[in-house]
Design an enzyme around this catalytic site. Structure first.
Site, PDB file in Angstrom:
ATOM      1  N   HIS A  47     -56.578   3.480  19.966  1.00 49.00           N
ATOM      2  CA  HIS A  47     -56.979   4.184  21.189  1.00 49.00           C
ATOM      3  C   HIS A  47     -56.923   5.704  20.975  1.00 49.00           C
ATOM      4  O   HIS A  47     -57.776   6.440  21.471  1.00 49.00           O
ATOM      5  CB  HIS A  47     -56.034   3.848  22.342  1.00 49.00           C
ATOM      6  CG  HIS A  47     -56.030   2.405  22.754  1.00 49.00           C
ATOM      7  ND1 HIS A  47     -54.958   1.581  22.560  1.00 49.00           N
ATOM      8  CD2 HIS A  47     -56.970   1.640  23.372  1.00 49.00           C
ATOM      9  CE1 HIS A  47     -55.217   0.378  23.040  1.00 49.00           C
ATOM     10  NE2 HIS A  47     -56.435   0.376  23.535  1.00 49.00           N
ATOM     11  N   LYS A 160     -64.165  -2.112  17.608  1.00 51.78           N
ATOM     12  CA  LYS A 160     -63.304  -3.303  17.561  1.00 51.78           C
ATOM     13  C   LYS A 160     -63.853  -4.409  18.466  1.00 51.78           C
ATOM     14  O   LYS A 160     -63.823  -5.575  18.137  1.00 51.78           O
ATOM     15  CB  LYS A 160     -61.897  -2.885  17.994  1.00 51.78           C
ATOM     16  CG  LYS A 160     -61.001  -3.976  18.492  1.00 51.78           C
ATOM     17  CD  LYS A 160     -60.208  -4.530  17.354  1.00 51.78           C
ATOM     18  CE  LYS A 160     -59.361  -5.729  17.712  1.00 51.78           C
ATOM     19  NZ  LYS A 160     -59.006  -5.907  19.088  1.00 51.78           N
TER      20      LYS A 160
HETATM   21  P1  AMP Z   1     -58.570  -1.881  25.523  1.00 49.91           P
HETATM   22  O1  AMP Z   1     -57.467  -1.059  26.080  1.00 49.91           O
HETATM   23  O2  AMP Z   1     -58.091  -2.983  24.639  1.00 49.91           O
HETATM   24  O3  AMP Z   1     -59.565  -2.313  26.561  1.00 49.91           O
HETATM   25  O4  AMP Z   1     -59.358  -0.927  24.551  1.00 49.91           O
HETATM   26  C1  AMP Z   1     -59.874   0.307  24.988  1.00 49.91           C
HETATM   27  C2  AMP Z   1     -60.860   0.800  23.973  1.00 49.91           C
HETATM   28  O5  AMP Z   1     -60.205   0.969  22.733  1.00 49.91           O
HETATM   29  C3  AMP Z   1     -62.008  -0.199  23.733  1.00 49.91           C
HETATM   30  O6  AMP Z   1     -63.220   0.524  23.625  1.00 49.91           O
HETATM   31  C4  AMP Z   1     -61.619  -0.830  22.426  1.00 49.91           C
HETATM   32  O7  AMP Z   1     -62.728  -1.288  21.676  1.00 49.91           O
HETATM   33  C5  AMP Z   1     -60.941   0.325  21.719  1.00 49.91           C
HETATM   34  N1  AMP Z   1     -60.065  -0.150  20.662  1.00 49.91           N
HETATM   35  C6  AMP Z   1     -59.036  -1.017  20.776  1.00 49.91           C
HETATM   36  N2  AMP Z   1     -58.478  -1.250  19.564  1.00 49.91           N
HETATM   37  C7  AMP Z   1     -59.196  -0.523  18.667  1.00 49.91           C
HETATM   38  C8  AMP Z   1     -59.131  -0.340  17.244  1.00 49.91           C
HETATM   39  N3  AMP Z   1     -58.225  -0.959  16.488  1.00 49.91           N
HETATM   40  N4  AMP Z   1     -60.029   0.489  16.678  1.00 49.91           N
HETATM   41  C9  AMP Z   1     -60.972   1.121  17.428  1.00 49.91           C
HETATM   42  N5  AMP Z   1     -61.078   0.994  18.760  1.00 49.91           N
HETATM   43  C10 AMP Z   1     -60.201   0.185  19.368  1.00 49.91           C
END
Ligand code: AMP
Length: 291
Positions: A47, A160
């Site tokens: 993030h 991701k």
């Molecule tokens: P989330 O809080 O899981 O909804 O993720 C928020 C954002 O962070 C989303 O756009 C995810 O794709 C991105 N994200 C989560 N984990 C990763 C990672 N390991 N690498 C790149 N982006 C990530």
């Protein structure tokens, strides 16, 4: 690490709009470039890479932290999803994020579940959408709401969640939303495991086994020149060698349609995997070149 100014935490739509209007006025005629990064919190280095990219792109960076009930199905981990707001705000301070928008469910859905929803269409019903019915409608609905609340120039998403990226891109185009999307590459641990808020649910043995997902993608990429079947077999063998990893799907999709490719497909493609490690569902993906 440099600690920059702590982000302002705002929890209502009215206060956020007032703050953003004030910021626009304060800067006089020159419209600031506004970047929105939607998250569900429990922030990790993945993030933060997105937040850093947002900081590079924008004059004002808004990170939303909202565990969106609409995108969780019955029996999923909505109640147990980690909530770590204070730590998240402290982490975002190190990147220089301006505003954290952390609304309650009641602020986002004052009448209970939103009655008007964005529908993801056919690609929303396959892969993650098949495993999690309604997930992508719920995700797109909250992203549409956040865009309407913040009115950003750019929205930042991580590669991701490849299917999420495809569906957000499609929604922005289909519904003529103003922002452009910026997609940030997957951030991985040493050893390859893609960072995820759900990794904290893994014990040591599960965490070690979970590396098989990224290892499978690497194995697939190395033989992709021999075609789809060879790539799938290489990934499957690597992942199946780990008894703690129960593969849900392993598929190669066309990046233009997000539909599975034909057996004789040539050109750029993306391999996607999903698996259960214990009770934790993990996903990963990588570009592969099918020559
Ligand atoms: P989330 O809080 O899981 O909804 O993720 C928020 C954002 O962070 C989303 O756009 C995810 O794709 C991105 N994200 C989560 N984990 C990763 C990672 N390991 N690498 C790149 N982006 C990530």
């Amino acid at each position: 690490m440099n600690v920059l100014t702590t982000p302002e935490v705002i929890d209502t739509i009215g206060a956020l709009r007032t703050r953003l209007t004030g910021e626009r006025e304060r800067r006089g005629g020159a419209a600031p470039r506004l970047v929105l990064l939607p998250t569900m919190g429990a922030l990790h280095a993945g993030h933060l890479a997105l937040a850093r990219r947002a900081r590079e792109l924008g004059d004002i960076v808004v990170v939303s932290i909202f565990v969106n009930p609409l995108q969780f199905g019955a029996g999923e981990d909505l109640a147990s999803y980690p909530r770590t707001l204070d730590a998240d705000v402290a982490a975002l301070a190190t990147v220089g994020v301006d505003i954290v928008f952390a609304p309650t469910g009641r602020v986002m859905y004052p009448h209970g579940k939103s009655s008007t929803k964005v529908t993801a269409g056919p690609v929303g019903a396959i892969l993650e959408g098949a495993a999690r019915p309604g997930h992508f409608d719920g995700m797109l609905t909250v992203v549409a709401k956040l865009i309407n609340i913040v009115d950003p120039d750019v929205v930042v998403f991580g590669q991701k969640d490849a299917q999420q990226v495809f569906l957000v891109e499609t929604m922005l185009e289909d519904l003529d939303f103003r922002p452009v999307i910026e997609v940030v590459p997957i951030v991985r641990e040493d050893g390859g495991l893609a960072l995820s808020s759900r990794n904290r649910n893994l014990d040591e043995a599960q965490r070690a086994a979970a590396k098989a997902l990224s290892a499978g993608l690497v194995a697939a990429a190395s033989v992709a020149g021999r075609g789809v079947a060879a790539a799938e077999q290489a990934a499957r063998e690597t992942i199946d060698a780990q008894p703690l990893v129960k593969l849900d799907y392993l598929v190669v999709v066309d990046p233009l349609t997000f539909l599975p490719v034909a057996a004789d497909h040539h050109g750029p493609a993306r391999m996607l995997v999903a698996a259960l490690v214990g009770s934790t569902r993990l996903i990963d993906n990588a570009a592969i070149d099918l020559n």
